[in-house]
Motif scaffolding. Structure first.
Motif, PDB file in Angstrom:
ATOM      1  N   LEU A 193      41.095  54.948  40.144  1.00  0.00           N
ATOM      2  CA  LEU A 193      40.661  53.557  40.040  1.00  0.00           C
ATOM      3  C   LEU A 193      41.841  52.678  39.644  1.00  0.00           C
ATOM      4  O   LEU A 193      42.549  52.956  38.675  1.00  0.00           O
ATOM      5  N   GLN A 194      42.056  51.603  40.397  1.00  0.00           N
ATOM      6  CA  GLN A 194      43.174  50.691  40.143  1.00  0.00           C
ATOM      7  C   GLN A 194      42.752  49.561  39.209  1.00  0.00           C
ATOM      8  O   GLN A 194      41.576  49.204  39.128  1.00  0.00           O
ATOM      9  N   LEU A 195      43.728  48.998  38.521  1.00  0.00           N
ATOM     10  CA  LEU A 195      43.437  47.886  37.617  1.00  0.00           C
ATOM     11  C   LEU A 195      42.792  46.719  38.359  1.00  0.00           C
ATOM     12  O   LEU A 195      41.889  46.058  37.841  1.00  0.00           O
ATOM     13  N   GLU A 196      43.240  46.475  39.569  1.00  0.00           N
ATOM     14  CA  GLU A 196      42.671  45.401  40.382  1.00  0.00           C
ATOM     15  C   GLU A 196      41.165  45.596  40.557  1.00  0.00           C
ATOM     16  O   GLU A 196      40.367  44.660  40.408  1.00  0.00           O
ATOM     17  N   GLU A 197      40.760  46.829  40.860  1.00  0.00           N
ATOM     18  CA  GLU A 197      39.342  47.116  41.063  1.00  0.00           C
ATOM     19  C   GLU A 197      38.561  46.974  39.761  1.00  0.00           C
ATOM     20  O   GLU A 197      37.411  46.510  39.757  1.00  0.00           O
ATOM     21  N   TYR A 198      39.165  47.387  38.677  1.00  0.00           N
ATOM     22  CA  TYR A 198      38.526  47.232  37.361  1.00  0.00           C
ATOM     23  C   TYR A 198      38.288  45.762  37.040  1.00  0.00           C
ATOM     24  O   TYR A 198      37.210  45.387  36.564  1.00  0.00           O
ATOM     25  N   LEU A 199      39.266  44.911  37.316  1.00  0.00           N
ATOM     26  CA  LEU A 199      39.126  43.490  37.013  1.00  0.00           C
ATOM     27  C   LEU A 199      38.067  42.832  37.898  1.00  0.00           C
ATOM     28  O   LEU A 199      37.335  41.947  37.450  1.00  0.00           O
ATOM     29  N   ILE A 200      37.973  43.255  39.148  1.00  0.00           N
ATOM     30  CA  ILE A 200      36.913  42.736  40.013  1.00  0.00           C
ATOM     31  C   ILE A 200      35.552  43.111  39.447  1.00  0.00           C
ATOM     32  O   ILE A 200      34.624  42.295  39.402  1.00  0.00           O
ATOM     33  N   LYS A 201      35.426  44.334  38.988  1.00  0.00           N
ATOM     34  CA  LYS A 201      34.169  44.791  38.389  1.00  0.00           C
ATOM     35  C   LYS A 201      33.854  43.987  37.128  1.00  0.00           C
ATOM     36  O   LYS A 201      32.702  43.601  36.894  1.00  0.00           O
ATOM     37  N   CYS A 202      34.871  43.705  36.315  1.00  0.00           N
ATOM     38  CA  CYS A 202      34.683  42.877  35.117  1.00  0.00           C
ATOM     39  C   CYS A 202      34.211  41.479  35.490  1.00  0.00           C
ATOM     40  O   CYS A 202      33.378  40.885  34.801  1.00  0.00           O
ATOM     41  N   TYR A 203      34.764  40.960  36.576  1.00  0.00           N
ATOM     42  CA  TYR A 203      34.334  39.637  37.032  1.00  0.00           C
ATOM     43  C   TYR A 203      32.862  39.670  37.416  1.00  0.00           C
ATOM     44  O   TYR A 203      32.071  38.814  36.993  1.00  0.00           O
ATOM     45  N   TYR A 204      32.493  40.638  38.212  1.00  0.00           N
ATOM     46  CA  TYR A 204      31.103  40.729  38.655  1.00  0.00           C
ATOM     47  C   TYR A 204      30.135  40.862  37.486  1.00  0.00           C
ATOM     48  O   TYR A 204      29.083  40.227  37.452  1.00  0.00           O
ATOM     49  N   LYS A 205      30.471  41.715  36.536  1.00  0.00           N
ATOM     50  CA  LYS A 205      29.523  42.073  35.479  1.00  0.00           C
ATOM     51  C   LYS A 205      29.481  41.057  34.343  1.00  0.00           C
ATOM     52  O   LYS A 205      28.464  40.912  33.664  1.00  0.00           O
ATOM     53  N   THR A 206      30.586  40.363  34.090  1.00  0.00           N
ATOM     54  CA  THR A 206      30.672  39.497  32.904  1.00  0.00           C
ATOM     55  C   THR A 206      31.180  38.093  33.220  1.00  0.00           C
ATOM     56  O   THR A 206      30.536  37.094  32.896  1.00  0.00           O
ATOM     57  N   ALA A 207      32.353  38.010  33.837  1.00  0.00           N
ATOM     58  CA  ALA A 207      33.020  36.715  33.978  1.00  0.00           C
ATOM     59  C   ALA A 207      32.317  35.789  34.957  1.00  0.00           C
ATOM     60  O   ALA A 207      32.386  34.557  34.816  1.00  0.00           O
ATOM     61  N   SER A 208      31.639  36.334  35.947  1.00  0.00           N
ATOM     62  CA  SER A 208      30.975  35.495  36.945  1.00  0.00           C
ATOM     63  C   SER A 208      29.946  34.573  36.304  1.00  0.00           C
ATOM     64  O   SER A 208      29.910  33.366  36.587  1.00  0.00           O
ATOM     65  N   LEU A 209      29.098  35.107  35.428  1.00  0.00           N
ATOM     66  CA  LEU A 209      28.071  34.291  34.778  1.00  0.00           C
ATOM     67  C   LEU A 209      28.693  33.259  33.840  1.00  0.00           C
ATOM     68  O   LEU A 209      28.257  32.103  33.780  1.00  0.00           O
TER      69      LEU A 209
END
Length: 420
Positions: A259-275
């Protein structure tokens, strides 16, 4: 046409259309930040900021403006082109609290708390009881507080005397969506406790919990539609989609040491930062500020949300089981690899073998947690959280000085201080 700096998600612009930010550009994204973290060579934010900007052409937006309370066209005193650096080690700070930070919107939050249970509706007593269970458990109410803080900070720009009913309804919708996501998260994680109380699925069963979450998503969508603002409707609707995308991405990458850091940050965006980003931008839209300011509020919410999630992931390793309300390293135990683990994997090959074995040996989880702590994974994750925090504070420079802007800045610092 005017070139406007658009710090979109620097880690996936070509593969994901984050239309909520309002940028129609499909420019290639800059991997500068991700590459530096992957190599462990994170530089000073001041040095790297200019190299990391994306630009999009937005003919309808005028030149970026900074505001002061007296001369709207003037730059704020001391503002530079580089982001302010949050160096908490050099600051002599008394411990902050959310109660103090939210003091300016305390009355707004009291009104929200009174409305939350009634707004869910009483058509189904079981679903109503489930909603009361999680609303009654309290919580920080950080997301609606952000709506109120941004609403009050931005209304001064256009001369609004008071918050609108749309501001208040938005805060209620945001908290309902967040609560619905928590109910579903507890089902997926098989969590028995939430904020010191039994979870909805523990009390009523998985079927009722799933239906309660669905009901709250649907109810919030109905209230959202009644706001009759297409831009905000699109913005918040995307968040609900992002929640599902984040869960799918997480489920498909469990125990994946590649798992790359880029993918982790996208997941963080989806789960937390988007809202959070939708909360802050939506508040600015209802203040009727220009699109540049509302975009900066989106970026503030996005960067603050990413920083917040990274800090949460660090706390999973640094806090005790009593503080967390769950065993330390529980995310890792489930195969959810976060920033500290991703950084540690670059330094210690043995960690990969332990994770890929899915902790089949007794005590292997404790060994893995120890490796993450000892080989710099925590420290590098802190650097990542601090960089996103720096960007969030910079995004606030378009606001006039006020107690509300100050609270938004202090909230970013408060988040970083959770790891002290």
């Amino acid at each position: 046409m005017t070139a406007v700096a658009c710090n979109n998600l620097e880690f996936g612009r070509t593969r994901f259309d984050f239309s909520a930010c309002g940028c129609s550009s499909n420019a290639s994204f800059d991997r500068f930040s991700v590459r530096n973290y992957a190599k462990g060579t994170v530089g000073n934010v001041n040095r790297s900021h200019k190299a990391r900007k994306l630009f999009c052409f937005r003919p309808e937006i005028g030149p970026p403006r900074m505001f002061s309370t007296k001369t709207p066209e003037a730059l704020l005193p001391g503002v530079t082109d580089t982001p302010p650096v949050l160096d908490l080690k050099k600051e002599s700070r008394s411990p902050a609290s959310l109660t103090n930070l939210f003091e300016g919107v305390a009355e707004d939050l009291l009104t929200l708390n009174k409305n939350l249970q009634s707004i869910v509706g009483a058509e189904n007593p079981v679903l109503m009881s489930a909603a009361e269970q999680i609303f009654g458990a309290g919580g920080k109410r950080m997301r609606p507080a952000l709506v109120f803080l941004v609403s009050r900070a931005t209304k001064e720009i256009v001369g609004l005397k008071e918050l609108t009913k749309e501001h208040r309804r938005l805060a209620e919708i945001i908290e309902m969506i967040h609560t619905a996501s928590l109910i579903h998260d507890d089902v997926l994680d098989e969590s028995d406790m939430r904020r010191g109380k039994e979870t909805v699925h523990q009390l009523y069963g998985t079927r009722v919990a799933v239906l309660a979450g669905d009901f709250m998503f649907a109810q919030s969508s109905w209230y959202l539609a009644n706001l009759e603002n297409l831009e905000v409707i699109k913005l918040i609707s995307q968040v609900i989609k992002d929640f599902a995308s984040g869960e799918i991405k997480q489920a498909s990458s469990l125990f994946d040491c590649d798992l790359q850091l880029e993918e982790y940050l996208i997941k963080c965006y989806y789960k937390t930062a988007s809202l959070i980003a939708a909360s802050t931008k939506g508040a600015a839209i209802f203040s009727r500020v220009d699109s540049y300011v509302s975009e900066q509020m989106y970026q503030y919410g996005k960067n603050f949300g990413l920083s917040f999630q990274v800090i949460d992931d660090i706390l999973d390793f640094t806090q005790s089981a009593e503080q967390l309300g769950k065993p330390a390293g529980s995310d890792l135990a489930k195969g959810n690899l976060t920033a500290p683990v991703i950084f540690a994997l670059e330094k210690e090959a043995r960690l990969r073998d332990i994770i890929e074995s899915e902790f089949c040996d007794t005590g292997s989880l404790d060994v893995a947690v120890g490796i993450v702590k000892s080989c710099g994974g925590i420290q590098r994750a802190q650097e990542l959280a601090r960089e996103k925090a720096n960007l969030a504070v910079q995004n606030l420079q378009c606001l006039p000085p006020s107690s509300f802007r100050f609270a938004l800045e202090e909230l970013v610092k408060y988040n970083l201080e959770r790891i002290k």
